[in-house]
Design an enzyme around this catalytic site. Structure first.
Site, short mmCIF file in Angstrom:
data_model
loop_
_atom_site.label_atom_id
_atom_site.label_comp_id
_atom_site.label_asym_id
_atom_site.label_seq_id
_atom_site.Cartn_x
_atom_site.Cartn_y
_atom_site.Cartn_z
N GLY A 1 7.20 -5.77 -4.62
CA GLY A 1 6.23 -6.45 -3.47
C GLY A 1 5.96 -5.43 -2.48
N HIS A 2 5.93 -3.99 -2.67
CA HIS A 2 5.54 -3.05 -1.73
C HIS A 2 4.50 -2.01 -2.37
CE1 HIS A 2 9.14 -3.70 0.84
NE2 HIS A 2 9.68 -4.14 -0.25
N ASP B 1 4.32 0.44 5.84
CA ASP B 1 5.24 0.12 4.83
C ASP B 1 5.22 1.29 3.98
OD1 ASP B 1 6.96 -0.33 2.88
OD2 ASP B 1 5.92 -2.44 2.27
#
Lengths: 554, 554
Positions: free
Chosen positions: A366-367, A194
């Site tokens: 959320g990353h 990610d």
């Protein structure tokens, strides 16, 4: 390097773009797919509801596709499933919450009974013929999220999915760093990680600290508290519930996706609300304001969302009341900033109090930030690395981060959607490209709106349109009705009377000239009318409406 | 409280919105106006180029309007002048740089020779019959910026204009805090102050620190350096020039507004470039890349700007070259984030290096943060306060900030555009409202695009349009040509053949039914055709294109 033992990794969406995540992994006669997301239309895609990936490649190899493995239940990872499964009905694998949300979607599309959904738990390994697919718990802004390891005969591919590292998650289920470390120790062939927040230094703040802020804010609230957040953020929801229960408030859910997902989450045991603490929106009036919390959609300022309708007084059941406190517990996604601002301004204008990110820490991403990414790279120390999830700039910076941690540039593959990364146990290289693309969904239509239609819509949006219609009699070379001119989106009728009158004269003259010269071919007539009209209107208005000449012949 | 000795303050734009700043101040037979800005269209204003204020109120009182006083040369403070001066030709007052930029605009509109521009210097006081207008130097992201004090017989009104407090400005001209303090000591009736950054705690970082960052970045650059920034930010330009000169680079300006403003700034002595250091874009090829700096427009990702054209290879003269370093020395204005991202991604894709706000401190805001605002409030300690420049949420928070500093809520006036604040030496209150509004400029048209046109453009953008045309003979109650259907922006032709064929059948049937019943009134025919078509298309496609039925009669 063609070799039937090679593994191919083919992103069919999601690279160099936000959303529409879908990647194929191929070994011999097996293809597996990770995720199946949508992206949202950008401002140029007039009238498009959502964008799904073109899966021609999978359809051409449909007999080899063994399943779709879902990392978590966000739209950009599951949203295309109802459309894709209609074309390619293969088994879907995911954790319980993820599939709970997927089920809802398939039900809405009336295809649930035709689909095979296989529930897994973090830690499970699905064994196919040659490939094994392992779900590994991670932490993210939705519960029950996983990374996925694909065990191939030539090595392990670890795909982080969306993730961050939260050591104190609300559900107590920390990311399985031990398993990831273990995989790293035994050797990982390829890491896909990610890249969303690679530009941010440091470490995300834990979700729990948002809960502390919310609890403090709740402790001072004198009226209703209305919190807008992402419907899928069950942990955020849980913290809002906890703060509400602590201060004696009942909880109501408002907005379709909020109602749907909270119900799924409660049913499956991901969201815990003490007996008797939830109420419906209809029951709110029966309780004093200071005993009510409303959790609602609309954190992105979406004009049709519950929050926006409350703000602009178009909500059928909920009105702004004195001492209302609104909390926007979310960041605006790029492009939504102005919409969110509109709602905030309107709430303030109507006398409400509003708390949002600029004022208090009421949201966390959320990353993973840089230090979290470094941890994963360090634990996994893969042979090859491929940054995923992010715009091109993020992929590029993630590649630089990996190099700072000691990877050689030649072992890093910054792919575009459609490129094929081929791996053997000795080498890796980009060996080709498959057909990929975007399919637009507009109303019931899937793929019937393309670039020409969008170009026309953009043109219409800019300058409107003008229809010229005339009926001619072929035999006598004469105009027997018209020309008439009708416009939409061009200029005010009252302002343009003289303009339109002159335009009609010009068209009539053009038409008469043609007919006098015995020119009767409709395409010539139309082209001439259009040309003279374009010239005239541009000179007069500096605008270029779409001009639609129509000749009827009798 | 009607009294002919009262002063009225009437914002005609700029409150509760970003841009379009214009405020009228009225005492007896005198009206003065501060600023005359535009705002940029929001995404709903399809096809609109810019938005100017409706000045009906000033036109109705034109004999009393004594002049327009400009605080600084940004578009949202000067952009409407060419349009407004055409309607209301009054003297304009401003500092040299401000009027230099205004002159350029008036020249483009061919009205410079008709206008009276009066150059002032910070410290000057313009004496009218009853009012005195004092220009007070401040610091902002454009040089030669001023706050304005209006001395009225009943007290002083201080309007900060846009400002921040920079103790080490590039031109050495610090904000005249002494004068402001002096005014405060003698008593200020009303303070109007910039609210843009009231949500940000602390103090802006000084412009000079951006120069230090830029110098460090320049010291490492191996090829050309291309810096995109706001054309009006002369101080930023000066720092880029200084860094360039230090490392032996020539400077070229690219983009129309950049070329215009840099020329004005050099001519007037606001931008200092050593002899022989500037080159034209055409000369760039004659110098080694490491000796070239290009200062360009496009910091907001505008698709037609020089930077975007370089990125997407549509610039006629400039191409991306190896080792190019691009610096985006600006923040995206809300709504522009995605455009800026597109350009950054494209530059990276083409192999260039890009530095922007997320990575380095290459930009600082021109608007005061909380601690700066507190200083002004403390020095001025006015009797009444009116927050200006900002969305509603900013005005609201500025009002709260003033209260924290000890002002009573009853002395703070949070106005909407058009409301009239009336002040006597004893009291202040909102006493009325005047007509205000937005006028859209689209091409040559000023005000000929309104809400109906925009609603149609939005509708066209969403679902496109469908024209139905038929020619009927009244006497015989028969259709003699058509019905034909033509669509734009609706569906692909090839996908829709069957749909359009069926639609034609439905319309023909509808029309025949009407004619059979001797219904011949065109509005009834049209309404019926439209209705049946809408129903059919929505059922089939879930879309609602604009339907345009045209009946020609012979």
């Amino acid at each position: 390097m063609k070799n039937e033992n090679n593994v191919k990794v083919i992103p069919l969406g999601g690279l160099g773009e936000i959303g529409k995540n879908i990647t194929a992994f191929e070994y011999k006669n097996e293809i597996i797919v990770i995720d199946c997301g949508i992206s949202f239309p950008d401002e140029e895609m007039y009238g498009v509801d959502l964008v799904i990936p073109d899966i021609t490649y999978l359809l051409n190899n449909s007999d080899r596709v063994k399943g779709i493995f879902i990392t978590h239940g966000h739209e950009d990872h599951i949203g295309s499933l109802p459309y894709i499964l209609k074309q390619l009905n293969v088994p879907v694998y995911g954790t319980r919450l993820t599939l709970g949300i997927v089920e809802n979607k398939l039900k809405e599309h009336n295809i649930l009974s035709d689909c095979e959904l296989n529930k897994v738990e973090a830690g499970d390994i699905i064994e196919l013929e040659n490939l094994k697919v392992e779900f590994i718990r991670n932490t993210h802004s939705i519960a029950d999220s996983c990374s996925i390891a694909i065990h191939t005969p030539i090595g392990v591919i670890l795909h982080t999915g969306d993730f961050k590292i939260d050591y104190t998650p609300i559900d107590g289920l920390v990311m399985d760093l031990e398993r990831i470390s273990n995989l790293g120790r035994n050797g990982v062939l390829l890491l896909m990680a990610d890249s969303t927040n690679v530009e941010r230094p440091g470490h995300t703040i834990p979700e729990r600290s948002i809960g502390e802020t919310l609890t403090r804010i709740f402790s001072n609230a004198k009226g209703r508290v209305i919190v807008a957040t992402f419907a899928s953020n069950i942990h955020r929801m849980q913290q809002i519930v906890n703060a509400s229960v602590k201060y004696g408030r009942k909880i109501a859910f408002s907005g379709r996706s909020m109602e749907n997902i909270s119900e799924v989450a409660m049913d499956l045991g991901y969201l815990h609300i003490p007996e008797g603490k939830t109420i419906s929106v209809d029951e709110i009036q029966s309780y004093p304001n200071e005993q009510v919390t409303i959790i609602t959609t609309g954190s992105q300022g979406e004009p049709m969302s519950a929050l926006a309708r409350i703000a602009f007084s178009t909500h059928r059941k909920l009105k702004i009341e004195p001492k209302d406190l609104y909390i926007i517990s979310a960041s605006p996604i790029p492009g939504n900033g102005k919409l969110v601002s509109k709602v905030i301004n309107q709430l303030f204008k109507r006398g409400a109090d509003v708390i949002y990110e600029a004022l208090e820490e009421v949201h966390v991403s959320g990353h993973a930030y840089q230090e979290e990414l470094k941890l994963i790279h360090t634990l996994v120390h893969p042979k090859y690395f491929m940054p995923v999830h992010g715009e091109y700039r993020h992929l590029r910076h993630h590649s630089e981060l990996a190099q700072k941690l000691g990877m050689e540039e030649k072992n890093i593959f910054n792919l575009e959607t459609g490129q094929v990364l081929e791996l053997s146990d000795k080498e890796a290289m980009i060996t080709g490209r498959v057909h990929t693309g975007s399919v637009y969904v507009d109303g019931f239509g899937v793929g019937d709106v393309g670039n020409i239609v969008l170009r026309d819509r953009k043109h219409l949006a800019q300058d409107g349109m003008l229809t010229i219609v005339a009926t001619i009699e072929k035999e006598s070379y004469s105009i027997i009705a018209g020309p008439d001119i009708i416009t939409r989106g061009f200029v005010y009728a009252k302002e343009s009377e003289a303009l339109i009158k002159e335009a009609k004269d010009i068209v009539r003259k053009e038409l008469e000239d043609c007919l006098e010269n015995k020119v009767i071919e409709w395409y010539v007539l139309k082209a001439n009318m259009k040309k003279s009209m374009e010239k005239y209107l541009y000179e007069k208005t500096k605008r270029r409406p779409i001009i639609l000449p129509i000749i009827m012949e009798i």
